[in-house]
Design an enzyme around this catalytic site. Structure first.
Site, mmCIF file in Angstrom:
data_model
loop_
_atom_site.group_PDB
_atom_site.id
_atom_site.type_symbol
_atom_site.label_atom_id
_atom_site.label_comp_id
_atom_site.label_asym_id
_atom_site.label_seq_id
_atom_site.Cartn_x
_atom_site.Cartn_y
_atom_site.Cartn_z
ATOM 1 N N GLY A 48 49.031 46.059 42.099
ATOM 2 C CA GLY A 48 48.975 47.026 41.005
ATOM 3 C C GLY A 48 50.340 47.613 40.733
ATOM 4 O O GLY A 48 51.360 46.978 40.996
ATOM 5 N N GLU A 51 51.863 44.130 46.153
ATOM 6 C CA GLU A 51 52.264 43.249 45.031
ATOM 7 C C GLU A 51 52.354 44.135 43.806
ATOM 8 O O GLU A 51 51.329 44.506 43.228
ATOM 9 C CB GLU A 51 51.209 42.161 44.809
ATOM 10 C CG GLU A 51 51.106 41.139 45.911
ATOM 11 C CD GLU A 51 52.245 40.144 45.894
ATOM 12 O OE1 GLU A 51 53.114 40.227 44.996
ATOM 13 O OE2 GLU A 51 52.275 39.287 46.791
ATOM 14 N N CYS A 73 52.539 40.299 35.805
ATOM 15 C CA CYS A 73 53.598 40.993 36.540
ATOM 16 C C CYS A 73 54.917 40.247 36.589
ATOM 17 O O CYS A 73 55.978 40.851 36.573
ATOM 18 C CB CYS A 73 53.111 41.262 37.958
ATOM 19 S SG CYS A 73 52.477 39.765 38.756
ATOM 20 N N GLU A 75 59.141 48.742 33.434
ATOM 21 C CA GLU A 75 58.109 47.745 33.124
ATOM 22 C C GLU A 75 57.247 48.257 31.978
ATOM 23 O O GLU A 75 56.660 49.334 32.080
ATOM 24 C CB GLU A 75 57.232 47.487 34.361
ATOM 25 C CG GLU A 75 56.222 46.386 34.131
ATOM 26 C CD GLU A 75 55.278 46.203 35.312
ATOM 27 O OE1 GLU A 75 54.784 47.203 35.856
ATOM 28 O OE2 GLU A 75 55.023 45.033 35.675
HETATM 29 P P1 NAD Z 1 47.245 50.512 38.867
HETATM 30 O O1 NAD Z 1 48.210 50.686 39.984
HETATM 31 O O2 NAD Z 1 47.035 51.633 37.943
HETATM 32 O O3 NAD Z 1 45.806 50.146 39.466
HETATM 33 C C1 NAD Z 1 45.624 49.073 40.365
HETATM 34 C C2 NAD Z 1 44.464 49.389 41.292
HETATM 35 O O4 NAD Z 1 44.816 50.466 42.157
HETATM 36 C C3 NAD Z 1 43.194 49.816 40.588
HETATM 37 O O5 NAD Z 1 42.106 49.267 41.283
HETATM 38 C C4 NAD Z 1 43.242 51.337 40.711
HETATM 39 O O6 NAD Z 1 41.969 51.927 40.636
HETATM 40 C C5 NAD Z 1 43.842 51.504 42.094
HETATM 41 N N1 NAD Z 1 44.602 52.741 42.348
HETATM 42 C C6 NAD Z 1 45.367 53.434 41.467
HETATM 43 N N2 NAD Z 1 45.991 54.446 42.100
HETATM 44 C C7 NAD Z 1 45.622 54.395 43.408
HETATM 45 C C8 NAD Z 1 45.944 55.171 44.565
HETATM 46 N N3 NAD Z 1 46.789 56.199 44.478
HETATM 47 N N4 NAD Z 1 45.389 54.826 45.744
HETATM 48 C C9 NAD Z 1 44.552 53.759 45.826
HETATM 49 N N5 NAD Z 1 44.197 52.998 44.771
HETATM 50 C C10 NAD Z 1 44.738 53.300 43.565
HETATM 51 O O7 NAD Z 1 47.730 49.196 38.107
HETATM 52 P P2 NAD Z 1 47.079 48.449 36.866
HETATM 53 O O8 NAD Z 1 47.383 49.190 35.625
HETATM 54 O O9 NAD Z 1 45.653 48.113 37.157
HETATM 55 O O10 NAD Z 1 47.878 47.071 36.889
HETATM 56 C C11 NAD Z 1 49.100 46.895 36.275
HETATM 57 C C12 NAD Z 1 50.201 46.851 37.306
HETATM 58 O O11 NAD Z 1 49.913 45.878 38.316
HETATM 59 C C13 NAD Z 1 51.526 46.430 36.715
HETATM 60 O O12 NAD Z 1 52.557 47.228 37.264
HETATM 61 C C14 NAD Z 1 51.662 44.980 37.161
HETATM 62 O O13 NAD Z 1 52.985 44.511 37.192
HETATM 63 C C15 NAD Z 1 51.043 45.038 38.508
HETATM 64 N N6 NAD Z 1 50.611 43.703 38.966
HETATM 65 C C16 NAD Z 1 51.290 43.099 39.980
HETATM 66 C C17 NAD Z 1 50.926 41.819 40.410
HETATM 67 C C18 NAD Z 1 51.668 41.120 41.530
HETATM 68 O O14 NAD Z 1 51.151 40.144 42.064
HETATM 69 N N7 NAD Z 1 52.841 41.559 41.938
HETATM 70 C C19 NAD Z 1 49.864 41.162 39.779
HETATM 71 C C20 NAD Z 1 49.204 41.807 38.748
HETATM 72 C C21 NAD Z 1 49.580 43.085 38.351
#
Ligand code: NAD
Length: 493
Positions: free
Chosen positions: A239, A261, A295, A394
Site C-alpha cells: 500500500g 511494498e 506502483c 506519487e
Molecule cells: P493505502 O495505504 O491507503 O491502503 C492499503 C491497505 O492498508 C488497505 O487495506 C488499508 O485499509 C490499509 N491501511 C491503511 N492505513 C493503515 C494503517 N495505518 N495500518 C494498517 N492498515 C492500514 O493504499 P492504497 O490507496 O490502497 O494503495 C495505493 C498505494 O499502494 C500506492 O502508494 C501504490 O504505489 C501502493 N502499491 C504498492 C505496490 C507494491 O507492490 N509496491 C503494489 C500496489 C500498490
C-alpha cells in the site's frame, strides 16, 4: 460452481473465519462503489478488535493443527497447483468482480488477477518441492560438531493489501504462506472485497484447510488492530508509504518483522539512441496502464534535450489517442480511477503542476465523453523540473511528467534524485548500454526496453518504496524462521 461472486455482491455483514462466514461483532460498514458508474455495489463490515481476535485465534489454531502442520510438502504443492487451476476455471467471475470494484480494463483484470496469480501459485509449488527443509553444515575451521539448519514456518501472518491489482498482491503473499506452512489473517482493501470473498471460496475448493486463511474486512483501524495483535508474528503489507510508516512503527514497537511494498515515482529513461516507434507502445504498458494506478509504472519520463519535442509530441499524441471508456468493453484502453477522492487528489496534483509552471501537453481535465464515473484524461506535463512536486510525489493517476536532460550521467542522477526506488525502465537500441544504465539506477527493479515482473525474480523497493522482497525464493524467505540445531560430532554424510 454457480456464479458465486455475483451472489456476494450486495450488503454483507460477514467476515470469513475458520472456513465460515461470521457476522461482524460491530455495526460499522463501508460502501463498495463501482468507479465506472458511481453506483453502490453493496457494503462490507468494518472489523472490530473482537473480529480480529477471532480471526487470529483461528489462524493460530490452524497453524498447530496436525492437518496443516504435518501436511507433506507434496500435498501443499498440490494445493497450490489446485488453486492455480481454480483461478483459471473462474477467470470470468474474477475479472467481472475486479473490473466492477476497481475499474481496471479487461487485460489488466485478467492478467494481473488471474494469469499472474496462477503463475505465482505454480511457481511456489515447484519451488517448495525443490527446497530442502534441513541442511547439514559442518562446524567451520575444522572444529568439532555440525549444525542442522532448518526451515520452519514463521507462524500467523497479517496480510494487509491494496486495491489496484488485489489478487496479484494476494498471490505474492499467499504463495509463500501456503508453500511454507504458515497461516494468515487477510485484511483486503476496502475498495475490493468481492474478489477477496471469491479468493476464499477458491482456496477452500483447492483444499486449503479451514483456518489457514481468515479474512476480516475494514479500513486502517482494522488493519492496525491486526498489526498490533500479539499473536500475529509477521506483517506483509502492500500500500501507500503513509500507511507503511504507521505499520512499520507499530510492528517495530512489537518487534515483529514486516515486509513493505509501497509506492513509487519511477524513471523511464529514454536514451538518445532509442527507437521512438518501439518505445511508444510502452507508454500504455509501462507508464500509464490502469489509469496510472500501478506502483512500479515509469511516471517520470527522462528525455534527451536534443529529442525532447520529438518524443513529447509523440507521447502526447499516443496518450490523446487512448480509448477511454467502460472497462468491461474490450476495446477500452483506459478506465476510471478507483474513487472520487482519488480523482480529486489527482486533480489537485494537476493544479499543483500548473502552479509550478509545468506545461500541459495533453489532458488536464475530465473527458467530456464520460458523463458518469471517476474518469480523467491521460495527462502529460512537459517543461518539468525534477524539483517540482509533480516530479517528486506519487500521483497514482494517469499523469506523466517529462523531464529533459543533457547527458547520460545527468539522466542517471535525476533518476536517483527521488525519495522512491521501486521500478524503472531504460529505452535504447543498445541493450548492453541500457543494462549499464540500469545497473546504476538505485531501485528494486528496472526493465530494459520492457517492464514485466517475472515470478522467479525478487520484486520490492528501496527508500520510501519499502523494504523486503516478494516473488522468487527471496519472497519465500520472509516466511521462514531459520533454526540452527548444533550437535557434537561430524555431520552425517
Ligand atoms: P493505502 O495505504 O491507503 O491502503 C492499503 C491497505 O492498508 C488497505 O487495506 C488499508 O485499509 C490499509 N491501511 C491503511 N492505513 C493503515 C494503517 N495505518 N495500518 C494498517 N492498515 C492500514 O493504499 P492504497 O490507496 O490502497 O494503495 C495505493 C498505494 O499502494 C500506492 O502508494 C501504490 O504505489 C501502493 N502499491 C504498492 C505496490 C507494491 O507492490 N509496491 C503494489 C500496489 C500498490
Amino acid at each position: 460452481m454457480k456464479s458465486s461472486t455475483i451472489e456476494t455482491y450486495g450488503d454483507s455483514r460477514d467476515h470469513i473465519i475458520n472456513g465460515r462466514r461470521v457476522a461482524s461483532t460491530g455495526d460499522g460498514s463501508m460502501p463498495v462503489i463501482n468507479p465506472t458508474t458511481e453506483e453502490k455495489l453493496g457494503s462490507v463490515p468494518i472489523g472490530t478488535d473482537a473480529d480480529v481476535d477471532a480471526a487470529v485465534a483461528a489462524a493460530k489454531a490452524a497453524f498447530v493443527n496436525p492437518e496443516w502442520r504435518d501436511m507433506s510438502v507434496a500435498d501443499r504443492a498440490r494445493i497450490l497447483r489446485n488453486l492455480a487451476d481454480e483461478f483459471e476455471a473462474h477467470t470470468e467471475e474474477m475479472v467481472a468482480a475486479i473490473t466492477l470494484e476497481n475499474g481496471s480494463v479487461r487485460t489488466i483484470s485478467e492478467w494481473g488477477n488471474v494469469v499472474a496469480p496462477a503463475g505465482i501459485y505454480r511457481y511456489y509449488a515447484d519451488l517448495i518441492e525443490s527446497t530442502p527443509m534441513e541442511e547439514y553444515r559442518p562446524a567451520p575451521f575444522g572444529a568439532d560438531g555440525h549444525s542442522i539448519v532448518r526451515n520452519e514456518p514463521i507462524g500467523v501472518v497479517g496480510m494487509i493489501t491494496a486495491w489496484n491489482a488485489p489478487q496479484g498482491i494476494f498471490a505474492e503473499k499467499v504463495g509463500p504462506v501456503l508453500a511454507t506452512g504458515c497461516t494468515a489473517v487477510i485484511k483486503p482493501a476496502p475498495e475490493t472485497p468481492y474478489d477477496a470473498y471469491l479468493f476464499m471460496e477458491l482456496a477452500k475448493r483447492a483444499g486449503v484447510p479451514d483456518g489457514v486463511f481468515n479474512m476480516v474486512f475494514g479500513g486502517a483501524e482494522t488493519g492496525r488492530a491486526l498489526v498490533r495483535h500479539p499473536d500475529v508474528v509477521k506483517v506483509s503489507f502492500t500500500g501507500s508509504p503513509v500507511a507503511g510508516r504507521d505499520i512499520a512503527a507499530n510492528a517495530g514497537e512489537m518487534i515483529k518483522p514486516v515486509t513493505l511494498e509501497l509506492g513509487g515515482k519511477s524513471a523511464g529513461i529514454f536514451l538518445d539512441d532509442a527507437d521512438l516507434e518501439e518505445f511508444l507502445p510502452w507508454v500504455g504498458g509501462a507508464c500509464i496502464a490502469h489509469a496510472g494506478q500501478i506502483c512500479a509504472l515509469s511516471t517520470r519520463l527522462l528525455i534527451p534535450r536534443s529529442r525532447y519535442s520529438e518524443v513529447t509530441d509523440a507521447v502526447a499524441d499516443t496518450m490523446k489517442a487512448m480509448r477511454i471508456g467502460d472497462p468491461l468493453d474490450p476495446a477500452t484502453e483506459l478506465g476510471p480511477v478507483v474513487a472520487d477522492r482519488q480523482r480529486k487528489r489527482i486533480e489537485g496534483y494537476i493544479e499543483i503542476g500548473r502552479e509550478e509552471g509545468a506545461k500541459i501537453a495533453t489532458g488536464g481535465g475530465r473527458p467530456a465523453s464520460m458523463e458518469r464515473g471517476f474518469f480523467l484524461e491521460p495527462t502529460l506535463f512537459t517543461e518539468v523540473d525534477n524539483n517540482m512536486r509533480i516530479a517528486r510525489e506519487e500521483i497514482f493517476g494517469p499523469v506523466l511528467v517529462a523531464i529533459p536532460y543533457d547527458t547520460e550521467e545527468e539522466a542517471i542522477a535525476i533518476a536517483n534524485d527521488s525519495e522512491y526506488g521501486l521500478g524503472g525502465t531504460v529505452y535504447t537500441t543498445d541493450v548492453e548500454r541500457g543494462t549499464d544504465v540500469a545497473r546504476r539506477v538505485h531501485t528494486g527493479s528496472i526493465g530494459v526496453n520492457m517492464y514485466s515482473q517475472f515470478y522467479n525474480a525478487p520484486f520490492g523497493g528501496v527508500k520510501n518504496s519499502g523494504f523486503g522482497r516478494e516473488l522468487g525464493p527471496e519472497g519465500m524467505n520472509a516466511y521462514w524462521s531459520k533454526k540452527s540445531i548444533y550437535r557434537a560430532g561430524p555431520a552425517p554424510k
